[in-house]
Design an enzyme around this catalytic site. Structure first.
Site, short mmCIF file in Angstrom:
data_model
loop_
_atom_site.label_atom_id
_atom_site.label_comp_id
_atom_site.label_asym_id
_atom_site.label_seq_id
_atom_site.Cartn_x
_atom_site.Cartn_y
_atom_site.Cartn_z
N LEU B 59 -7.41 11.89 5.11
CA LEU B 59 -5.98 11.59 5.09
C LEU B 59 -5.31 12.40 6.20
CD1 LEU B 59 -5.15 11.72 1.27
CD2 LEU B 59 -6.18 9.90 2.61
N ALA B 60 -5.43 11.90 7.42
CA ALA B 60 -4.91 12.64 8.57
C ALA B 60 -4.66 11.63 9.69
CB ALA B 60 -5.91 13.70 9.02
N GLU B 61 -3.43 11.11 9.73
CA GLU B 61 -3.15 10.01 10.67
C GLU B 61 -3.25 10.47 12.12
OE1 GLU B 61 -1.36 10.71 7.99
OE2 GLU B 61 -1.79 8.95 6.75
N GLN B 83 -2.12 3.57 6.64
CA GLN B 83 -2.05 2.86 5.36
C GLN B 83 -0.64 2.32 5.10
OE1 GLN B 83 -2.98 5.11 1.62
NE2 GLN B 83 -4.81 3.84 1.76
N PHE B 84 0.35 3.05 5.52
CA PHE B 84 1.74 2.62 5.38
C PHE B 84 2.52 3.04 6.62
CE2 PHE B 84 0.37 2.56 1.01
CZ PHE B 84 1.04 1.48 0.48
N ASP B 85 3.51 2.19 6.97
CA ASP B 85 4.44 2.46 8.06
C ASP B 85 4.84 3.92 8.23
OD1 ASP B 85 6.30 2.48 5.69
OD2 ASP B 85 5.88 0.34 5.81
N GLY B 86 5.27 4.54 7.12
CA GLY B 86 5.77 5.92 7.21
C GLY B 86 4.69 6.92 7.57
N PHE B 87 3.43 6.50 7.40
CA PHE B 87 2.32 7.40 7.76
C PHE B 87 2.01 7.35 9.25
CE2 PHE B 87 0.30 6.66 3.28
CZ PHE B 87 1.48 7.06 2.70
N PRO B 90 3.19 10.95 11.43
CA PRO B 90 2.33 12.07 11.84
C PRO B 90 1.42 11.74 13.02
CG PRO B 90 2.13 11.64 9.47
CD PRO B 90 2.91 10.51 10.06
N HIS B 130 6.91 4.46 2.29
CA HIS B 130 6.01 3.31 2.16
C HIS B 130 6.73 2.00 2.44
CE1 HIS B 130 3.82 6.39 -0.01
NE2 HIS B 130 2.79 5.60 -0.21
#
Lengths: 105, 324
Positions: B59-61, B83-87, B90, B130
């Site tokens: 879990l490390a964009e 996985q999601f736009d907001g991710f 980072p 998300h």
């Protein structure tokens, strides 16, 4: 069909367990999102837990009077394969509704 | 051959074919392998192509996109997923500082061929970060292409097209439309460049993309009951924008309403509105209208119906233009 399970959530203030007072749904029942699923009692209070998704209840884990730990599986839903594991809720197709009418000048 | 598929299945099919056809392609991201993606979009791919080509990442964009940058530099054609736009936030340093400009920096010696899949926009009652609409943020970065399909046919063909392009393509999938089915004509993609007239009309043009195309088509149907003929243009490519295509439709109708989920200020509605004003000054029947999200953080699920443009809010925008 696939299964989707949810654990007993952290009910706050460092509580680690809760006692099932009464299941409000039963296996085979279709529930909407936010439908109360179960009444549980902690050392602080009795609360109703709302359903995190819409779906068919497959299994309720624990009987009335049982104490379960935060993080242990509380309820399992049956969901379509393509909905398994998702975050959020599959949007329901709604009828087109309007209040605004148009008029050309 | 035409098949009725959901958008998630259409994208899954495109990924399967790309992995089969192109040995340089790789799919990776959080939960894309064993789980098959939180939206089942990568379902079955790891079983079929192996854990060396369909890779579960930490879990490390920033790491996911850093890995994509390195692979692209080495000549692979990665298809990472956040996985999601907001991710994507980072990972912005990798996207903006490396991926977008390595081709420019190397004077064309190191093209960064990749497709970043971003499940995007709201509509599924998901938590914070998300349901973001980050198309304007991405479109502002030189070196990136940005595309957003609106239905299964477009999703399948635009993903295959994006994979062939020499530039990094930001592929924004409307997650609220993943489960909607539609015909995918595999042999006949149609024109995949620029915008697409999704419905023809005479009185006014609605320009939308992603999930707002389906809603705009509903609005056009309702408007027909009031004897108002609306043309709906699916912008599709948001960078570069199909300037000629968008202008052509509004030149015909004389009125434009732009619909997007993203906040209004500095959203693509402003960019398109300015384009239309520049090119059609004196020919517009009314100022270009925008129906958008608000200038607030995208709210969590229970408030999203207040935030995302509704049928009535779009109809109000149409009426403002009609009565100007």
């Amino acid at each position: 069909m696939a299964e989707r399970s949810f654990p007993l959530p952290d009910l706050g203030e460092g509580l680690i367990e809760a006692t099932i007072l009464e299941w409000l749904v039963e296996p085979g029942q279709w529930v909407e999102r936010n439908t109360p699923l179960v009444e549980v009692e902690t050392t602080k209070s009795a609360v109703e837990l709302p359903s995190p998704i819409a779906g068919t209840v497959k299994t309720t884990h624990g009987e009335d009077g049982d104490t379960i730990n935060v993080g242990d599986t509380l309820i399992t839903f049956e969901v379509a394969d393509e909905e398994a594991g998702i975050v959020g809720t599959v949007p329901q197709e709604k009828k087109k509704e309007r209040r605004v009418r148009l008029s050309k000048k | 051959m035409t098949e009725q598929l959901s958008t998630q299945k259409a994208i899954n099919t495109a990924l399967r074919e790309i992995l089969a056809d192109d040995a340089k392609s790789l799919v990776f991201g959080e939960d894309v392998g064993k789980l098959g993606g939180v939206f089942r979009v990568t379902d079955g791919l790891q079983t079929e192509f192996g854990a060396h080509r369909v890779i579960d990442t930490p879990l490390a964009e920033s790491g996911i996109l850093g890995m994509a940058a390195g692979l692209a530099m080495a000549g692979h054609r990665p298809i990472p997923e956040v996985q999601f736009d907001g991710f994507a936030y980072p990972a912005m340093n990798q996207i903006i500082s490396q991926i977008a400009r390595t081709n420019y920096r190397s004077r064309g010696a190191t093209p960064m061929q990749m497709v970043l899949r971003i499940p995007s926009y709201g509509g599924i009652r998901a938590p914070e970060l998300h349901g973001e609409s980050i198309e304007a943020t991405l479109a502002h970065v030189p070196g990136l292409k940005v595309v957003s399909p609106s239905n299964p046919h477009q999703a399948y063909h635009l993903l295959r097209r994006a994979h062939e392009m020499p530039d990094p393509v930001m592929f924004m999938e409307p997650k609220s439309r993943y489960w909607n089915r539609g015909d995918v004509d595999f042999e006949n993609p149609g024109d995949l460049e620029g915008s697409l007239v999704a419905r023809e009309g005479e009185d006014l043009t609605i320009i939308a993309w992603g999930a707002m195309v389906a809603r705009s088509l509903e609005v056009a149907e309702l408007a027909a009951e009031d004897d108002v003929s609306i043309e709906v243009v699916d912008a599709r490519w948001l960078k570069p924008l199909d300037e000629d295509g968008l202008v052509a439709s509004v030149a015909k109708t004389g009125r434009a309403v732009i619909v997007h989920e993203a906040p209004r200020t500095a959203g693509l509605g402003a960019e398109i509105g300015q384009l239309l004003t520049e090119r059609l000054w004196g020919k517009l029947e009314a100022p270009v209208e925008r129906v958008t999200g608000y200038d607030v953080p995208t709210p969590a699920g229970d408030l999203e119906d207040e935030y995302i443009p509704s049928i009535d809010r779009i109809l109000f925008g149409v009426q403002r233009s009609l009565e100007y």
